[in-house]
Enzyme design. Structure first.
Site, PDB file in Angstrom:
ATOM      1  N   LYS A  60      12.835  18.173   4.045  1.00 58.62           N
ATOM      2  CA  LYS A  60      13.564  16.756   3.935  1.00 58.62           C
ATOM      3  C   LYS A  60      13.397  15.870   3.238  1.00 58.62           C
ATOM      4  CE  LYS A  60      14.381  17.322   9.022  1.00 58.62           C
ATOM      5  NZ  LYS A  60      15.374  16.308  10.250  1.00 58.62           N
ATOM      6  N   LYS A  65      19.198  26.617   9.374  1.00 64.20           N
ATOM      7  CA  LYS A  65      18.996  26.196  10.794  1.00 64.20           C
ATOM      8  C   LYS A  65      20.601  25.365  10.440  1.00 64.20           C
ATOM      9  CE  LYS A  65      16.325  22.536  11.462  1.00 64.20           C
ATOM     10  NZ  LYS A  65      14.875  21.751  12.167  1.00 64.20           N
ATOM     11  N   LYS A  73      20.716  18.610  13.684  1.00 64.83           N
ATOM     12  CA  LYS A  73      22.134  17.909  13.533  1.00 64.83           C
ATOM     13  C   LYS A  73      22.687  16.716  12.845  1.00 64.83           C
ATOM     14  CE  LYS A  73      18.925  16.596  17.417  1.00 64.83           C
ATOM     15  NZ  LYS A  73      17.111  16.508  16.543  1.00 64.83           N
TER      16      LYS A  73
HETATM   17  P1  TYM Z   1      14.575  18.227  16.959  1.00 63.68           P
HETATM   18  O1  TYM Z   1      14.705  16.792  17.462  1.00 63.68           O
HETATM   19  O2  TYM Z   1      15.125  18.666  16.235  1.00 63.68           O
HETATM   20  O3  TYM Z   1      14.440  18.991  18.399  1.00 63.68           O
HETATM   21  C1  TYM Z   1      14.602  18.809  19.369  1.00 63.68           C
HETATM   22  C2  TYM Z   1      13.782  20.598  19.817  1.00 63.68           C
HETATM   23  O4  TYM Z   1      14.965  21.871  19.227  1.00 63.68           O
HETATM   24  C3  TYM Z   1      15.072  22.132  18.648  1.00 63.68           C
HETATM   25  N1  TYM Z   1      15.659  23.260  17.688  1.00 63.68           N
HETATM   26  C4  TYM Z   1      16.058  24.232  17.765  1.00 63.68           C
HETATM   27  N2  TYM Z   1      15.898  25.410  18.387  1.00 63.68           N
HETATM   28  C5  TYM Z   1      16.843  26.510  17.816  1.00 63.68           C
HETATM   29  N3  TYM Z   1      17.659  26.635  17.034  1.00 63.68           N
HETATM   30  C6  TYM Z   1      17.851  25.279  15.528  1.00 63.68           C
HETATM   31  N4  TYM Z   1      18.586  25.144  13.909  1.00 63.68           N
HETATM   32  C7  TYM Z   1      17.269  24.474  16.546  1.00 63.68           C
HETATM   33  N5  TYM Z   1      17.169  22.779  15.702  1.00 63.68           N
HETATM   34  C8  TYM Z   1      15.673  21.812  16.619  1.00 63.68           C
HETATM   35  C9  TYM Z   1      13.592  21.939  17.901  1.00 63.68           C
HETATM   36  O5  TYM Z   1      12.446  23.347  17.808  1.00 63.68           O
HETATM   37  C10 TYM Z   1      13.494  21.380  18.897  1.00 63.68           C
HETATM   38  O6  TYM Z   1      12.310  21.921  20.015  1.00 63.68           O
HETATM   39  N6  TYM Z   1       9.738  16.441  16.334  1.00 63.68           N
HETATM   40  C11 TYM Z   1      10.331  16.637  17.707  1.00 63.68           C
HETATM   41  C12 TYM Z   1      10.636  15.932  18.905  1.00 63.68           C
HETATM   42  C13 TYM Z   1       8.815  15.973  18.959  1.00 63.68           C
HETATM   43  C14 TYM Z   1       8.430  16.693  19.593  1.00 63.68           C
HETATM   44  C15 TYM Z   1       7.132  15.601  20.608  1.00 63.68           C
HETATM   45  C16 TYM Z   1       8.740  17.799  20.429  1.00 63.68           C
HETATM   46  C17 TYM Z   1       8.759  14.395  18.961  1.00 63.68           C
HETATM   47  N7  TYM Z   1       7.346  14.202  19.305  1.00 63.68           N
HETATM   48  C18 TYM Z   1       5.828  16.352  20.621  1.00 63.68           C
HETATM   49  C19 TYM Z   1       7.915  18.612  21.639  1.00 63.68           C
HETATM   50  C20 TYM Z   1       6.576  17.525  20.858  1.00 63.68           C
HETATM   51  C21 TYM Z   1      12.248  17.186  16.804  1.00 63.68           C
HETATM   52  O7  TYM Z   1      12.409  16.533  15.755  1.00 63.68           O
HETATM   53  O8  TYM Z   1      12.961  17.806  17.291  1.00 63.68           O
END
Ligand code: TYM
Length: 325
Positions: free
Chosen positions: A108, A193, A196
C-alpha cells in the site's frame, strides 16, 4: 471460545470479503464472538469523512444481513476510548522493523508513492491497531483471508512479548484461514487480489452490484488461450480464480468443481449464476436494513456497549502492568 474479526469500510464489500470472511463468520459464529466494521482502519489512506460514515453503516448492515447475530456486531470507533491507549501500549512493544516487514504496508505504501500521495503514519501502525482490536477482547481465534494472516501473527508476537515482559494480560490469538476462497483475485488482473479500493471496478464483484452487472463482469473475466480445463493456479490464474469462486459458493474444492464443465464459457456461466444466487438475497436484506436507520443505530449501540464492557477490565490490567495506571 471467542472468535473476532473485522472488515474495513475502505470501499464497497466484494465477493472475496464475503466468501473468504463474512459468510464464514455468519456460519461459524458463536455467542461469544465479535465482528466489527473497522472504520478507524479506513482512515489510513485518503478518504472522505461522509463516505466513511455511510460505508460503515452499509457494512454494518451487510454483516447483519449475512446472518451474523446482531448483538455480536459493533463499530470499531465506538471503542476508541479503549483502543487509543491500548494501541499506544502495543506500539511501545513493537519494533519498527517488525511493522516495516508487513507485506500489506509495503504494497500500500508503494501504491501511495506511485500516486504521489503521502504515506500516512497510520498506514504504518495499522497492524498495531489491529493487534489492539484482537488483544483487547481476548480473542482466541481470528478468522481472516490469507492477506491478513501476517497481521494476526504480529498480534501473537506482541501478546507474547507483553505477557513475558510486564505480566500476563493477553490471550495469544491464532489466525484461521478458510480452505476455499482465502484469496479471491481480480477478474481482469488475476495476479492481484480482489481489492475494495481497486482503481478499476471491472474485475471486482461487489456484494451490492446488480445481478446483470455481476454477470457482465464475470463474462469479461480474463482467462487464457490454452483451452485446458484444469485447476492450475500458477499457469492459468484467471481460470483458477473462477474455479475458486465457484468452489467457495458450492462448498467444494476447485478440483472437484472443474470436472463438471467442458468449456471456459460454461465455467463462466456457472460462476455468474452461483454469485448472483449467493448475493441477490443478501443485497435485498442490506437494503431493508438501511431503510430503518433507527433500528441500525440501536443494534450498533447494543453491540458497542457489549464490546466496551468486555474490554474494560483487560485494558485496566494492561495499563497497571505497564506502569501507567
Ligand atoms: P479487509 O477489510 O481488507 O478484509 C476483510 C476480510 O476479507 C478478507 N479478504 C479476502 N478474502 C479473500 N479474497 C480476497 N481477495 C480478500 N480480500 C480481503 C480479509 O482477509 C479479511 O478477513 N485490517 C482488516 C480488518 C481488521 C481486523 C481487525 C481483522 C481490523 N481489525 C482485527 C481481524 C481482526 C482489514 O482491513 O480487512
Amino acid at each position: 471460545m471467542t472468535r473476532l474479526s473485522a472488515i474495513t469500510p475502505s470501499g464497497p464489500t466484494h465477493v472475496g470479503n464475503y466468501l473468504g470472511a463474512v459468510r464464514r463468520w455468519a456460519r461459524e459464529g458463536g455467542p461469544d464472538d465479535l465482528y466489527f466494521v473497522s472504520d478507524l482502519h479506513g482512515m489510513t489512506t485518503p478518504y472522505h469523512p461522509q463516505k466513511l460514515r455511510s460505508r460503515t453503516r452499509e457494512l454494518l448492515a451487510t454483516l447483519i444481513a449475512a446472518g451474523i447475530a446482531p448483538d455480536t456486531v459493533f463499530v470499531q470507533s465506538d471503542l476508541l476510548p479503549q483502543l487509543g491507549p491500548l494501541t499506544w501500549v502495543l506500539e511501545c512493544s513493537c519494533a519498527f522493523g517488525e511493522a516495516a516487514r508487513m507485506t500489506q504496508f509495503k504494497e500500500k505504501s508503494a501504491d501511495r508513492t506511485h500516486e504521489g500521495t503521502p504515506v500516512r503514519v497510520g498506514l504504518f501502525t495499522y497492524p498495531v491497531l489491529m493487534a489492539a482490536d484482537i488483544l483487547l477482547q481476548g480473542a482466541d481465534e481470528v478468522p481472516v483471508g490469507d492477506d491478513q494472516a501476517q497481521h494476526v501473527e504480529l498480534a501473537r508476537v506482541l501478546a507474547r512479548r507483553f505477557n513475558s515482559t510486564y505480566g500476563e494480560a493477553f490471550v495469544v490469538p491464532r489466525a484461521v484461514t478458510p480452505p476455499a476462497g482465502a484469496r479471491i483475485r481480480d477478474l481482469t488482473e488475476p495476479t492481484r487480489k480482489m481489492d475494495k479500493s481497486a482503481r478499476d471496478a471491472a474485475g471486482v464483484l461487489f456484494v451490492l452490484d446488480e445481478p446483470d452487472l455481476l454477470r457482465r463482469k464475470v463474462k469479461r473475466a480474463v482467462t487464457d488461450s490454452m483451452g485446458r480445463l484444469e485447476y492450475r493456479p500458477d499457469d492459468q490464474p484467471g481460470l483458477a480464480n473462477l474455479l475458486e469462486i465457484l468452489a467457495a459458493c458450492h462448498g467444494k474444492s476447485p478440483r472437484e468443481v472443474v470436472a463438471g464443465y467442458s468449456s471456459y464459457g460454461e465455467v463462466k456461466d456457472a460462476v455468474a449464476e452461483a454469485v448472483v444466487e449467493e448475493l441477490a438475497p443478501l443485497r435485498e436484506r442490506v437494503r431493508e436494513l438501511l431503510a430503518d436507520p433507527a433500528e441500525l443505530d440501536r443494534i450498533r449501540a447494543v453491540g458497542g456497549e457489549r464490546a466496551a464492557e468486555r474490554g474494560a477490565h483487560r485494558l485496566s490490567t494492561v495499563l497497571r502492568l505497564a506502569g501507567v495506571a
